[in-house]
Design an enzyme around this catalytic site. Sequence first.
Site, short mmCIF file in Angstrom:
data_model
loop_
_atom_site.label_atom_id
_atom_site.label_comp_id
_atom_site.label_asym_id
_atom_site.label_seq_id
_atom_site.Cartn_x
_atom_site.Cartn_y
_atom_site.Cartn_z
N SER A 263 -36.13 24.35 65.03
CA SER A 263 -37.56 24.20 65.20
C SER A 263 -37.85 22.72 65.43
O SER A 263 -36.98 21.87 65.26
CB SER A 263 -38.29 24.67 63.95
OG SER A 263 -37.86 23.88 62.86
N LYS A 264 -39.09 22.45 65.77
CA LYS A 264 -39.51 21.07 65.99
C LYS A 264 -39.28 20.24 64.71
O LYS A 264 -38.75 19.14 64.75
CB LYS A 264 -40.99 21.08 66.32
CG LYS A 264 -41.37 20.00 67.26
CD LYS A 264 -42.80 20.19 67.73
CE LYS A 264 -43.38 18.82 67.91
NZ LYS A 264 -44.75 18.74 68.15
N ARG A 265 -39.66 20.85 63.59
CA ARG A 265 -39.53 20.14 62.33
C ARG A 265 -38.07 19.84 62.00
O ARG A 265 -37.70 18.73 61.65
CB ARG A 265 -40.16 20.99 61.21
CG ARG A 265 -40.23 20.29 59.87
CD ARG A 265 -40.88 21.17 58.81
NE ARG A 265 -40.23 22.47 58.71
CZ ARG A 265 -39.12 22.71 58.01
NH1 ARG A 265 -38.54 21.73 57.36
NH2 ARG A 265 -38.59 23.92 57.97
N ALA A 267 -35.57 19.69 64.05
CA ALA A 267 -35.01 18.72 64.99
C ALA A 267 -35.38 17.31 64.53
O ALA A 267 -34.53 16.41 64.50
CB ALA A 267 -35.55 18.98 66.39
N GLU A 268 -36.62 17.14 64.14
CA GLU A 268 -37.06 15.81 63.69
C GLU A 268 -36.26 15.36 62.47
O GLU A 268 -35.85 14.21 62.37
CB GLU A 268 -38.56 15.81 63.41
CG GLU A 268 -39.33 15.44 64.67
CD GLU A 268 -40.77 15.94 64.68
OE1 GLU A 268 -41.31 16.26 63.60
OE2 GLU A 268 -41.33 16.02 65.80
#
Length: 496
Positions: A263-265, A267-268
């Site tokens: 997810s974006k989270r 990945a960050e």
Amino acid sequence: MEGSVRVRFAPSPTGFLHIGGLRTALYNYLFAKSHKGGKFILRIEDTDQSRYVEGAEEDIIKSLAWCGMEIDESPENPGEFGPYRQSERKEIYHNFAQKLIENGEAYYAFDTTEELDQMRERLQNSGNPSPKYDSITRQSMKNSLTLSQDEVQKRLDEGEEYVVRLKVPRRETIRFEDLIRGHVSFESKGLDDQVLLKSDGMPTYHLANVVDDHLMKISHVIRGEEWLSSTPKHILLYKAFGWEPPVMAHLPLIMSPAGGKLSKRKAEEEGIPVNTKEYIKQHYEPEALINFLAYLGWSPGDDSEIHSLTELTSLFTLDRVSKGGAVFNHKKLLWYNEHYLREQTDKTLAERVSKIASEQGLEIENNEYLVHAINLLKERVSKVDEIITMGSFFFDDIDEYDEDALKKWKSDSSDLVNQYKDKIDAISESDFEAPLLKKNLEDVINANEVGFGKLMMPLRIAVTGQGFGPDLFASMELLGKETVLRRINKAIEKLD
Ligand code: GLU
């Protein structure tokens, strides 16, 4: 199949192009180009006006171009099946929705939000945990199946709000073959009567997607696994229209190294850039990202790993795409990046480095000195911009010493470095070369009966300010006698 392969990348401009989308585009591109005359089409699915993001379409086009994927038909470069933006095709969807109504495959529904809520509440109260607008409930709702023809006409004439719904059959097993997942089946009883046209007159994703894939003569639908659950609805729609569906292929999810979908989270958290534009901004090599993404869910079946986009098109087949999720390994991406970086000549890199530096407000002149420095640095960095950070000591004097490295500056360091300085001071400028500089260091450590690192480390700190970097003796040769001596003196003075 030769000559008739037409695939599309169909993003919604609801954000910038992320790496998952880029991989979908890449697999479509590779599949198209692996067939003679195959076409790669870009269609912008912008029917959800509320989620529209300004600049997203430009970002998608720019990202694909950066990667070297040429688009055969797109909003900018239309072929014979345009328009290629769904918001410009409203009338087409209306006409096709109308056809379904005429054939008895779809119907008008006039129910208000309150009426829909009441229906759900009623069903929930009588023990139905997931109430639907389906073959049973539609019979007691306000739609063109329950109202008289006159009544329906009257409501339409008066401009009452309506949606168009698909008449999903009551009990039917919907089957299709997926090129990657094999045989797939869904039960129709789990499906709502899908809304095809919304009350704002816009089609839903399902209607627009099916109508366009048919009209644009799409032969294969290659998309992410998250769309698999939409496919039975699409299959029903193809059937309702009496059309042959395209071949389906659903790509595996991209997984986080820590487990689960990337997810974006997540990945960050892992330091993985999410959007293609970040990769561009952070100076990744496009060839590296492409090569890496190609292998994220596919492999050619041997142990080769390095392939250009052109080579990939000749190797790619959908039957070698895996079913299981593919883990995003950032280290592997950097490994690819290093490969494509080192393939470039020092001259090319010098030009790039000088340009990147000036974008960062630094001045690094593109000259012989820079070319030489790059030759020493490029084996040590993963990305082109790191040449500027790691090589800063080549371009500027040292103001600060790396804190971690300073731990290696011991009580005897000044003395050893000083002895070395005296020795190399005696070397003439023209003899100031790496082998001799190394020999002098060996002489000092032998005379003092200490290990190599005892002098090497403090010397590196004095000359470069850092704890690691390119070959020290070659670096000193490039910096020149005067600079090296000045830096050694300064370090002894500051660090003793
Ligand atoms: N508009 C959808 C997306 O944003 C397209 C999915 C499909 O390829 O059918 O990915």
